[in-house]
Scaffold this motif. Structure first.
Motif, PDB file in Angstrom:
ATOM      1  N   ALA A 193       1.065  -1.205   0.033  1.00  0.00           N
ATOM      2  CA  ALA A 193       0.077   0.051  -0.076  1.00  0.00           C
ATOM      3  C   ALA A 193       0.796   1.117   0.009  1.00  0.00           C
ATOM      4  N   GLY A 194       0.693   2.169  -1.046  1.00  0.00           N
ATOM      5  CA  GLY A 194       1.431   3.435  -1.120  1.00  0.00           C
ATOM      6  C   GLY A 194       2.841   3.103  -1.455  1.00  0.00           C
ATOM      7  N   GLY A 195       3.205   1.935  -2.058  1.00  0.00           N
ATOM      8  CA  GLY A 195       4.630   1.697  -2.470  1.00  0.00           C
ATOM      9  C   GLY A 195       4.743   1.983  -3.779  1.00  0.00           C
ATOM     10  N   THR A 196       6.053   1.814  -4.245  1.00  0.00           N
ATOM     11  CA  THR A 196       6.425   1.976  -5.561  1.00  0.00           C
ATOM     12  C   THR A 196       6.658   0.569  -6.267  1.00  0.00           C
ATOM     13  N   THR A 197       6.947   0.777  -7.639  1.00  0.00           N
ATOM     14  CA  THR A 197       7.236  -0.690  -8.275  1.00  0.00           C
ATOM     15  C   THR A 197       8.353  -1.325  -7.696  1.00  0.00           C
ATOM     16  N   ALA A 198       9.316  -0.554  -7.244  1.00  0.00           N
ATOM     17  CA  ALA A 198      10.478  -1.151  -6.716  1.00  0.00           C
ATOM     18  C   ALA A 198      10.214  -1.857  -5.708  1.00  0.00           C
ATOM     19  N   LEU A 199       9.509  -1.266  -4.766  1.00  0.00           N
ATOM     20  CA  LEU A 199       8.914  -1.839  -3.434  1.00  0.00           C
ATOM     21  C   LEU A 199       8.269  -2.994  -3.570  1.00  0.00           C
TER      22      LEU A 199
END
Length: 755
Positions: A182-188
């Motif tokens: 949740a609220g993360g980036t593609t990298a995360l």
């Protein structure tokens, strides 16, 4: 070695050997112990022999033989560790290859493209003979050459099974990631997918021979035979006028794989069905047809109008041909039926936790396999490519012809007062049948127009818009349900590399060279060239930085006519050498200890000034609906002050007003041409200081101090060329040397002992 066999025969032999290794030339040793790093080994050998026979004072024959071999090997370090882990979990394939893991944003665990080794062995064996005969005012020359060219070695790309545990990175979106933060980036998201062992893509290249038997590598044995013969007459028509007339015939044999483990598409790539043909010995078929028309006339003259030996007027014309070999042919080694890849999108964990066997089914992509296989299954080798395969092989036009170059020059050389020599020349050339890479199955304009008309209706059943009738959707839109049908005749092949000999080029240059011995051991030479090179294609293998390989419209190749990638308008070079007039054996201070200290000192250098290389500005819009993004639209002065000024990425701004470029509108080409802009120029000063000490008649020591780019002038690369990218219009790097080292100042010391 040189040996006088008799009064009239001399034998010369030369052999050279060079051996080099580097455990990590690419500096990709990211894991402990260098696991996954690429090592390199290179060995070069050469042998030349020449027998010169004098049959008389006016008849000389030279028989020559040459042999060379170049071996280059790129291997993956730590294979024992990688394969040992695969052996423990039972995933070694039949050839003993383990699995590699791509782990963005983490360090990948494996060999990537190096797989289990890429290598090349290249060599040429040549035989030649030339006869020179002086008869009155004529000097006749006759000769022939034969060259047997060979190359072998595998690419082995993806011969090790590669598992990509980065769904968001692979598909450039988080919607395909089974694990989303949740609220993360593609990298995360990808980091979480790697933690859970979720495989987004599963790829294993499988190689076959012509009998459809699977092989451990894609090794090939390429050969080519080349023949040429010539006759020439140098005729001293007058004491001050000499004509040279000659004719050379060259036959470049079509390359072949000696075991016929090679194929080519001998039909139009836009036609269907798509069936590749095995070519080579025993098949009755070649990669492309032979060209028996390589006649090369040569003519030249030299004239001294003053008859005093101080003026020379020269001119010449000749036709030359080039062969095709190496990667231009070998990149087609994976064409059907010789490589059929196992390629799946499992979206499952390494232990089948998301599969039907493991409980929850997660199947967002076609090709889902449950359970996740420990060992990739064999595919079926076939020369037929079904519609919808979307294969992008390398195909060579069966009507391919060797490149031809028409070269001419005219010049005047004059000795001027003060021992000054000036040489003014015009040089020109025209190239035809140049290799270029085009889209072999381009979008059909009539289908494109139908799609545009359909999608222009806001109430169409597919909900498509005219803007979607462009780019990759021209090939895939019908498959994905975005468009009612595709704009290509079929998509068995999609944007394949189709090598055709349809390029043309032009070069015109004015060259001026002035040489002046200034006395006291100093000699200076200055040269200046103004030139303009034009063509309609980039290098088919390695285009200039930021340039397209494909033309922007494969159905209208003349749109790419423009400045060549290597067009440098102005080049000025000043070279000098000064043998200092001091020390023993010189004019001054030549006695005693001081004479010994100052003896044999020389200073030499080269100063170069060049204008920049051209580049093109690429947009993101396929304005002509050809499947290739157009060049940008120019609507202002890109070198004007920016308004308003905005901070950009770290680097040197080249376009101070990048906002002058915009995306082009649909309907036609943009107003920016190919290679319209020129990057930063080059200023370079190289200097060498040498000292020679003569110990005896046989022994001499030479010491050299050399500096390249003495004043450390930065040699910048061209700026970023992709419109909308963070580095657009900004220079972020400097030029590297051919050996991979920096172009910044380098200093080296060398010593050589002569005896």
């Amino acid at each position: 070695m040189d040996h006088q066999l008799s009064d009239r025969q001399t034998l010369s032999l030369r052999y050279g050997y060079d051996h080099g290794t580097d455990p990590d030339p690419l500096h990709n040793d990211r894991l402990p112990g260098g696991i996954g790093a690429t090592s390199e080994k290179a060995v070069t050998q050469g042998l030349a022999a020449r027998l010169t026979s004098e049959f008389g004072p006016d008849l000389v024959n030279t028989l020559s033989f040459g042999w060379n071999r170049i071996m280059a090997n790129f291997a993956c370090s730590g294979l024992d560790v990688l394969d040992g882990l695969s052996q423990q979990n039972g995933t070694l394939d039949r050839f003993g290859n383990g699995r590699d893991y791509i782990l963005n944003p983490f360090t990948s665990f494996g060999c990537a493209l190096t797989s289990d080794g890429q290598s090349r062995k290249t060599g040429t064996v040549s035989y030649g003979d030339s006869l020179s005969w002086v008869r009155g005012q004529h000097t006749f020359k006759f000769g022939f050459d034969f060259r047997d060219v060979g190359e072998s070695g595998p690419n082995n790309f993806f011969s090790r099974r590669q598992l990509s545990l980065d769904p968001s990175f692979d598909f450039d979106t988080t919607i395909y990631s089974p694990v989303q933060v949740a609220g993360g980036t593609t990298a995360l998201d990808d980091a979480a997918a790697a933690y859970y062992g979720i495989v987004a893509e599963d790829l294993n290249a499988e190689f076959f021979d012509k009998n459809a038997v699977r092989q451990p590598t894609d090794n090939k044995y390429f050969r080519a035979h080349e023949y040429d013969g010539y006759a020439q007459d140098t005729w001293k028509l007058l004491p001050n006028l000499t004509w040279t007339l000659g004719l050379r015939y060259q036959f470049d044999g079509v390359p072949y794989e000696q075991n016929a483990n090679f194929s080519n598409l001998l039909t139009d790539p836009a036609s269907y069905p798509v069936v590749f043909s095995i070519v080579g010995p025993g098949t009755g078929r070649q990669i492309y047809r032979s060209d028996p028309t390589e006649f090369e006339p040569r003519v030249g003259f030299s004239w001294d109008p003053s008859k005093h030996g101080k003026t020379a007027v020269r001119g010449a014309f000749g036709i030359f041909h080039d062969r095709i070999f190496g990667n231009l042919v070998e990149n087609a080694r994976s064409s059907p039926p010789f490589e059929e890849d196992y390629h799946q999108f499992p979206f499952d964990t390494l232990n089948d936790a998301l599969s039907a066997n493991g409980g929850t089914t997660y199947n967002m992509m076609p090709g889902f396999v449950a359970p996740f296989p420990a060992i990739a299954s064999d595919t079926t080798a076939s020369a037929t490519v079904p519609d919808g395969s979307r294969l992008a092989p390398t195909v060579i036009d069966p009507r391919f012809r060797p490149t031809a170059s028409n070269n001419w020059n005219f010049g005047i050389q004059r000795e001027l007062p003060g021992h000054l020599t000036a040489d003014l020349s015009y040089v020109g050339s025209k190239g035809t049948h140049i290799d270029r890479d085009v889209d072999g199955n381009p979008p059909d304009p009539s289908l494109v127009n139908q799609l545009v008309a359909y999608c222009s209706n806001p109430n169409n059943a597919f909900g498509c818009t005219p803007a979607e009738v462009s780019g990759s959707l021209l090939y895939l839109g019908g498959d994905f349900g975005i468009l009612p049908f595709n704009a290509v005749a079929h998509n068995a092949l999609t944007q394949l590399d189709y090598f055709r000999s349809v390029g043309v080029s032009s070069y015109n240059g004015l060259q001026l060279k002035v040489t002046h011995p200034m006395g006291h051991g100093l000699e200076v030479e200055a040269a200046y060239t103004w030139s303009h090179a034009l063509d309609d294609s980039s290098d088919p293998l390695v285009p200039a930085m930021g340039n397209h390989t494909y033309p922007r419209n494969s159905l209208n190749l003349l749109q790419d006519w423009g400045n060549s990638d290597n067009d440098v308008r102005h080049i000025a070079v000043i070279s000098y050498i000064w043998q200092l007039p001091w020390g023993r054996g010189a004019s001054y201070l030549n006695d005693g200890a001081l004479g010994r200290i100052l003896e044999g000192i020389s200073v030499s250098g080269i100063s170069s000034l060049e204008t920049g290389h051209p580049f093109e500005v690429v947009s993101n819009t396929d304005s002509q609906r050809t499947g290739i993004a157009a060049w940008a639209e120019l609507e202002g002065n890109p070198f004007a002050p920016p308004a308003p000024a905005t901070p950009g990425p770290a680097g040197k701004a080249f376009f101070t007003n990048p906002g002058a470029f915009t995306e082009p509108s649909f309907g036609g080409p943009s107003n920016v041409g190919r290679n319209q802009f020129y990057g930063p120029g080059l200023v370079d000063f190289d200097l060498a200081v040498a000292k020679s000490i003569q110990f005896s008649e046989r022994w001499r020591l030479e010491t050299r101090l050399e500096s390249y780019n003495l004043f450390n002038h930065p040699h910048f690369n061209n700026p970023g060329t992709q419109l909308g990218a963070a580095n657009f219009g900004v220079i972020t790097s400097t030029v590297a040397q051919s050996d991979g080292t920096t172009s910044a100042r380098q200093v080296q010391v060398a010593m050589k002992l002569h005896f």
